[in-house]
Motif scaffolding. Structure first.
Motif, short mmCIF file in Angstrom:
data_model
loop_
_atom_site.label_atom_id
_atom_site.label_comp_id
_atom_site.label_asym_id
_atom_site.label_seq_id
_atom_site.Cartn_x
_atom_site.Cartn_y
_atom_site.Cartn_z
N SER A 23 32.31 33.27 42.90
CA SER A 23 31.00 32.56 42.20
C SER A 23 30.00 32.17 43.02
O SER A 23 28.86 32.44 42.44
N GLY A 24 30.07 32.04 44.18
CA GLY A 24 28.98 31.98 45.17
C GLY A 24 28.31 33.28 45.25
O GLY A 24 27.01 33.03 45.39
N PHE A 25 28.95 34.23 45.38
CA PHE A 25 28.16 35.59 45.42
C PHE A 25 27.37 35.74 44.21
O PHE A 25 26.27 36.26 44.31
N VAL A 26 28.04 35.54 43.12
CA VAL A 26 27.52 35.64 41.80
C VAL A 26 26.08 34.89 41.60
O VAL A 26 25.28 35.44 41.10
N ALA A 27 26.26 33.47 42.13
CA ALA A 27 25.07 32.65 41.97
C ALA A 27 23.87 33.16 42.89
O ALA A 27 22.88 33.14 42.20
N ILE A 28 24.19 33.62 43.82
CA ILE A 28 23.12 34.28 44.63
C ILE A 28 22.51 35.37 44.10
O ILE A 28 21.19 35.31 44.37
N ILE A 29 23.33 36.29 43.81
CA ILE A 29 22.79 37.48 43.35
C ILE A 29 21.85 37.14 41.75
O ILE A 29 20.71 37.75 41.71
N ALA B 187 24.02 43.26 45.32
CA ALA B 187 25.01 43.21 44.74
C ALA B 187 26.42 43.91 45.11
O ALA B 187 27.36 43.67 44.96
N LEU B 188 26.03 45.20 45.44
CA LEU B 188 27.12 46.13 45.84
C LEU B 188 27.72 45.70 47.27
O LEU B 188 28.91 45.52 47.16
N PHE B 189 27.10 44.93 48.11
CA PHE B 189 27.45 44.04 49.29
C PHE B 189 28.25 43.23 48.94
O PHE B 189 29.44 42.87 49.49
N ALA B 190 28.03 42.10 47.84
CA ALA B 190 28.51 40.97 47.48
C ALA B 190 30.08 41.81 47.01
O ALA B 190 30.95 41.04 47.15
N TRP B 191 29.95 42.74 45.96
CA TRP B 191 31.17 43.12 45.63
C TRP B 191 32.07 43.65 46.73
O TRP B 191 33.20 43.20 46.64
N ARG B 192 31.58 44.49 47.61
CA ARG B 192 32.38 45.03 48.48
C ARG B 192 33.19 43.91 49.56
O ARG B 192 34.20 43.82 49.82
N LEU B 193 32.05 42.79 49.82
CA LEU B 193 32.55 41.71 50.60
C LEU B 193 33.46 40.87 49.76
O LEU B 193 34.62 40.51 50.64
N SER B 194 33.62 40.70 48.54
CA SER B 194 34.74 39.90 47.93
C SER B 194 35.93 40.75 47.87
O SER B 194 37.06 40.22 47.88
N VAL B 195 35.74 41.94 47.54
CA VAL B 195 37.02 43.00 47.75
C VAL B 195 37.75 42.63 49.00
O VAL B 195 39.06 42.64 49.06
#
Length: 120
Positions: free
Chosen positions: A6-12, A50-58
């Motif tokens: 959720s932190g990544f989603v909030a920042i994006i 957004a791509l970076f956040a997704w990759r980092l979350s994975v």
């Protein structure tokens, strides 16, 4: 496919929202081409983020031992992709309003700092 924390989603989301607000404001004063350019400049930062956040979350979920490497490589890739998108815009869009595009980039980048301040 796994969802980002959720932190990544909030920042994006904050990046996207602030870019849209900036585009609306600049559009009110300078017209639609300036607004679209602001959106495009912001998207040049928002999409790689957004791509970076997704990759980092994975990596956080499945390979926590690789998070540091994914972070540094991802930051480099994010900056490179942003530059490549801006170069592609310069080569393909004749009507780009560069002050607006630069404003979009600045707003998207500064949104990360605002997110850190709001988190406190």
């Amino acid at each position: 496919m796994m969802a980002a924390p959720s932190g990544f989603v909030a920042i994006i989301g904050l990046q996207a929202a602030l870019v849209v607000v900036a585009a609306i404001v600049i559009g009110m004063f300078l017209g639609a081409p300036a607004a679209w350019s602001t959106l495009a400049g912001g998207a040049a930062c928002w999409v790689p983020s957004a791509l970076f956040a997704w990759r980092l979350s994975v990596a956080l979920r499945y390979r926590p031992e690789q998070v540091a490497a994914v972070f540094f490589i991802g930051e480099f890739a994010k900056m490179l992709l942003t530059v490549l998108i801006l170069v592609a815009m310069a080569r393909t869009v004749d009507t780009i309003y560069w002050p607006g595009a630069v404003l979009g980039v600045i707003v998207a980048v500064k949104a990360n700092w605002l997110a850190l301040l709001l988190r406190r």
